[in-house]
Design an enzyme around this catalytic site. Sequence first.
Site, PDB file in Angstrom:
ATOM      1  CB  SER A 113      46.437  29.251  59.528  1.00  0.00           C
ATOM      2  OG  SER A 113      46.938  27.948  59.660  1.00  0.00           O
ATOM      3  CG  HIS A 114      48.629  27.537  56.159  1.00  0.00           C
ATOM      4  ND1 HIS A 114      47.523  27.212  56.913  1.00  0.00           N
ATOM      5  CD2 HIS A 114      48.230  27.545  54.885  1.00  0.00           C
ATOM      6  CE1 HIS A 114      46.501  27.021  56.109  1.00  0.00           C
ATOM      7  NE2 HIS A 114      46.895  27.223  54.876  1.00  0.00           N
ATOM      8  CG  ASP A 277      50.672  26.333  60.847  1.00  0.00           C
ATOM      9  OD1 ASP A 277      50.901  26.045  62.023  1.00  0.00           O
ATOM     10  OD2 ASP A 277      49.531  26.641  60.436  1.00  0.00           O
ATOM     11  CG  ASP A 279      48.008  28.937  63.546  1.00  0.00           C
ATOM     12  OD1 ASP A 279      48.584  28.288  62.656  1.00  0.00           O
ATOM     13  OD2 ASP A 279      46.828  28.713  63.872  1.00  0.00           O
ATOM     14  CG  ASP A 281      47.000  25.139  63.452  1.00  0.00           C
ATOM     15  OD1 ASP A 281      47.875  25.425  62.612  1.00  0.00           O
ATOM     16  OD2 ASP A 281      45.808  25.501  63.339  1.00  0.00           O
ATOM     17  NE  ARG A 282      47.439  23.727  57.975  1.00  0.00           N
ATOM     18  CZ  ARG A 282      47.044  23.772  56.708  1.00  0.00           C
ATOM     19  NH1 ARG A 282      47.899  23.536  55.736  1.00  0.00           N
ATOM     20  NH2 ARG A 282      45.791  24.053  56.409  1.00  0.00           N
ATOM     21  CE  LYS A 376      44.834  22.704  61.571  1.00  0.00           C
ATOM     22  NZ  LYS A 376      43.994  22.537  60.412  1.00  0.00           N
TER      23      LYS A 376
END
Length: 540
Positions: A113-114, A277, A279, A281-282, A376
């Site tokens: 992720s982030h 972010d 990947d 999703d944010r 998300k």
Amino acid sequence: MDIFTVETKPYLDQSFGTSGLRRKSDIFRQENYLENIVQSIFDSLQGFEGQTLVIGGDGRYGNNEAIQKIIKMAIANQFGHIIVGQNGLLSTPATSHVITLNQAFGGIILTASHNPAGKNGDFGIKYNIATGGPAPESLTNIFIQKMHQIDRYWMIHTNDIDLSNVGEQTIGSSIVEVIDPVYDYTHYMEQIFDFNAIRKLFQKGFKMTYDAMNAVTGPYAKHIFEEVLGAQEGSVIRGTPIPDFGGIHPEPNLTYAKELVDLAYSPSAPDLCAASDGDGDRYMILGKSFFVNPADSLAILAENMEKIPFYKGRFYGAARSMPTGGAVDLVCQRLKKDCYQTPTGWKFFGSLLENQKISLCGEESFGAGSFHVMEKDGIWAILCWLNIMADTQKTPEELVRNMWKRYGRIYNQTINYDTDSAEKAKHLIDSLSAKLVSLPQKNIKNLTITEAHLFDYTDPVTKAQSTNQGVLIQFGPNDQAMIRLSGTVSSGATVKVYLHHKDTQTDLATEKALATLSEATQDILNIPKYLGKNVRITKT
Ligand code: G1P
Ligand code: ZN
């Protein structure tokens, strides 16, 4: 085609949750570390022979080697069709979409992720089921069991598969299909939003800067915002995915997307600044000299959702995680729609989305989504904003200020206390939980505690119970503090304190608006007593 069996031994540190397993890159480079995880996932699933597996990745250091191994193992395990993004890239929301679009059995996503990437950064793996959503705990618990027992895995002998060209290759009795990672996702977004209205907005000179943070969304953003919607060339910055994300922390917030924030607050600020972010999703949204808090952003989306073609007549309700400010509750109240408060973590939204209880959900940590994919989705959230701005002809600041005028403003802040000692952090939460009964009616710093309890949750659909999801302290109707331990740190612990204060005055500085509540909460928590002086404090 040669399938061979490799003997292996379990790594007992391996665990797996709904956001998968995240570890330092060099841990993943240990012999058979990744192979054990992948085979354990396959060993836990049933009936996938001949079916489709999607493999996505945010492009971080280790991505390509991992994908090669997973493809070879998937073929050895008898998957019939493997879909992988060109050059190994596929954002998390796009992977989710590709899974459902192709009626795949499931998908493996390589991402942390982030979290920063590179030799000294993090790597991660997660598994999504046929709905496109993350594997539920009932399944990830089986993964862990298998990981702790594994003694062999299967692999095929073949040269590395070329992932640089779109097209199909037959390997043994399986097909490996390399897809354009952007194409299907773009097409889906075209069906959701009024692209013509957004195009007109850009034609009229609307300016946007999108920061892809050197991560996976660069190609999506360049194609969708610049090529399809007509944003000026150069609107997307840091748009080429780099394996170590250029050494940055790809997390869109006021701390880590500082250059974008500085731009938004400069005289040459574009109409909209946005970021996603690692990947994808944010997301983060800023207008000219105006930061949109994720909780306010969620409320703006709720208020205007039916203006977006895909959701016309389909706004069923909304949900937010408990630590997310409750602006969206006020909107739902007015619209007479249900609004749910869930524990932290995307997994709690799944049943509500799948069963049409809600159309929209979001978290304070810059994530929002809908039933369009079971993850998300950063680019989607930014497209929501563009569609709403095109429809209302209002700036982010006007939209948010109008909302505050209508409902009052909920000031939010998260204070993170990072400590090396997980034990001390746990002690803090335990002792706080122990004194909860005695807290109500206490006056602290001009505030009266009216309620204090542990946050327990029963899923409205599945009736599954989740207890101990944080401590909630209510100071009358307008002030609330929530305290919980972060579930995503890779070492030590982080105590998170979330403050919410509702006010009819909408122009206060956040620090000032929250000052009394913050002092009262410090008083109750007494952080130095439990965590000592060596804590790192950050506010978001
Ligand atoms: C954090 C966020 C949470 C999010 C999770 C996964 O979890 O707070 O909203 O769902 O990352 O992206 P935490 O570290 O607080 O447990
Ligand atoms: Zn992410």
